[in-house]
Design an enzyme around this catalytic site. Structure first.
Site, PDB file in Angstrom:
ATOM      1  N   ASP A 199       7.673   1.267  -5.878  1.00  0.00           N
ATOM      2  CA  ASP A 199       7.468   0.101  -5.023  1.00  0.00           C
ATOM      3  C   ASP A 199       8.589  -0.909  -5.167  1.00  0.00           C
ATOM      4  OD1 ASP A 199       6.374  -0.194  -7.662  1.00  0.00           O
ATOM      5  OD2 ASP A 199       5.442  -2.073  -7.038  1.00  0.00           O
TER       6      ASP A 199
ATOM      7  N   GLU B 120       4.176  -1.329  -9.723  1.00  0.00           N
ATOM      8  CA  GLU B 120       4.735  -2.056 -10.876  1.00  0.00           C
ATOM      9  C   GLU B 120       5.062  -3.492 -10.518  1.00  0.00           C
ATOM     10  OE1 GLU B 120       7.767  -3.739 -13.536  1.00  0.00           O
ATOM     11  OE2 GLU B 120       7.926  -3.341 -11.387  1.00  0.00           O
TER      12      GLU B 120
END
Length: 407
Positions: A83, A148
């Site tokens: 991400d 994350e």
């Protein structure tokens, strides 16, 4: 590492990097389908098995495994996240998910530094090692996690609790670091723990024309003074000792103040939100007592709510008790790398690995590079990117060939 088709490998690596950058795995509401398709293709091209785990729906956790010749020895984990943070296109020279390459060889894209570069460098280093018929003692797992950038609550934090993770038998992990504007490479062996603190200041409400006592605003003022006095002390510590970095001191910042309904009403409550990053050397019990002392001194009905209160996790040891660190350092020295060790300023997935007892080092091989993670116009030069692959070739071999002394 020399190879008969090194030029083709470099071209392919850059193409893979650009393709990964073009996948908009961006918050909020990330769609990981593109990442899953990309990594499936990469695993197939490497001839390695891939597994997909789900702790939560639509949040794939992907492992690509290269088995070592001592498969029962604790394995090596090469961790990266898929991400990226939001990008505001109007602030960028080139579209943030275009993977645009300039004539200087700068590759633009959200995630170019944080941290799609590292994910692809792992893949390409493994590709080179396998093409050169290198064998490794320990099994290597390439791990790609979701979320994350928003704390890893539906990614690494839960994955380390699962039977699937335990079956990986991880003995040591590499994760993300940060770019370095100098010729040094920065290596992180610990992180400050993060507390998000909401302080509620209750007081006497009334008409804005009066001079009432015991108001919420007066209590807020007292707390603001204490916060900024403490912040100034930490700034002075950092400025007076050149051996310290921001990760060695405590940062505390006011990020939100809320309260009030209209200009002529003294509100019954103000809330103060603090972002606090606590170094590994700080006694967190004593720090919490300090916070409570401030609240008590501010007046009655002042109390703390924790939006986030992460535990303090010991740093990974950098001494002879950690053979993986010795192997990493030795490999770096052989390559002539200048490596500077620090405590990371923010938070990464490494904290969840350290929390379950796995030594982890944060390292992104990007020197002579401006720090642009989360910034507009994030880019990485293609020569720095390719050099990072060569660096990982050596480091992966070094840490994967550490003899198993666990018995």
């Amino acid at each position: 590492m020399a190879s008969t088709n090194e030029s083709d490998l470099n071209v392919g690596a850059i193409e893979n990097f650009i393709e990964y950058l073009q996948i908009p795995s961006v918050h909020p509401d990330v769609n990981y389908d593109g990442c899953l398709q990309f990594l499936t293709k990469q695993a197939q091209s490497l001839g390695l098995p891939m597994q997909v785990h789900y702790c939560f729906p639509k949040k794939p956790i992907i492992t690509i495994t290269w088995k070592g010749y001592e498969p029962n020895s604790p394995s090596i984990l090469l961790s990266s996240h898929m991400d990226v943070v939001p990008a505001y296109e109007e602030k960028w020279k080139y579209k943030p998910f275009s993977g645009h390459v300039t004539k200087e060889g700068n590759i633009y894209g959200r995630g170019a530094q944080d941290m799609k570069c590292v994910g692809v460098q792992y893949l390409e280093a493994v590709r080179r090692l396998r093409l050169n018929e290198v064998t490794l003692r320990r099994t290597v797992h390439l791990l790609f996690t979701p979320d994350e950038e928003i704390g890893g609550a539906q990614g690494m934090r839960e994955f380390v609790k699962t039977p699937e993770f335990k079956r990986l038998n991880v003995g040591f992990a590499l994760d993300e670091g940060m770019a370095s504007p100098s010729d040094e490479f920065v290596l992180f062996h610990g992180e400050r723990c993060i507390w998000y603190i909401i302080v509620h200041c209750m007081g006497q409400p009334g008409h804005g024309s009066l001079l009432l006592k015991n108001t919420a605003g007066q209590k807020l003022q007292y707390l603001l003074n204490k916060v900024y006095e403490f912040r100034a002390q930490q700034e002075k510590r950092l400025e007076s000792d050149s051996s310290l970095t921001i990760g060695d001191v405590m940062s505390i910042n006011v990020t939100q103040i809320q309260g009030g309904v209209q200009p002529n009403v003294i509100p019954p409550e103000f809330t103060l939100v603090l972002d606090c990053r606590i170094p590994v050397t700080t006694d967190v019990v004593q720090w919490e007592e300090t916070l409570q002392g401030w609240c008590k001194a501010a007046g009655e009905n002042v109390w703390i709510e924790y939006k986030q209160k992460l535990p303090q996790i010991p740093a990974t040891k950098l001494d002879h008790s950690n053979p993986f660190w010795i192997a990493f350092r030795t490999a770096s020295e052989k390559m002539g790398l200048k490596v500077k060790t620090e405590i990371f300023t923010g938070g990464t997935d490494s904290r969840y690995l350290r929390q379950v007892g796995i030594p982890a080092l944060g390292f992104s091989p990007m020197n002579n590079t401006p720090i642009l993670l989360h910034d507009h116009n994030e880019y990485l030069n293609q020569n720095v990117f390719l050099r990072g692959i060569e660096i990982y070739c050596q480091i992966i071999q070094a840490v994967s060939n550490v003899p198993d002394i666990t018995g």
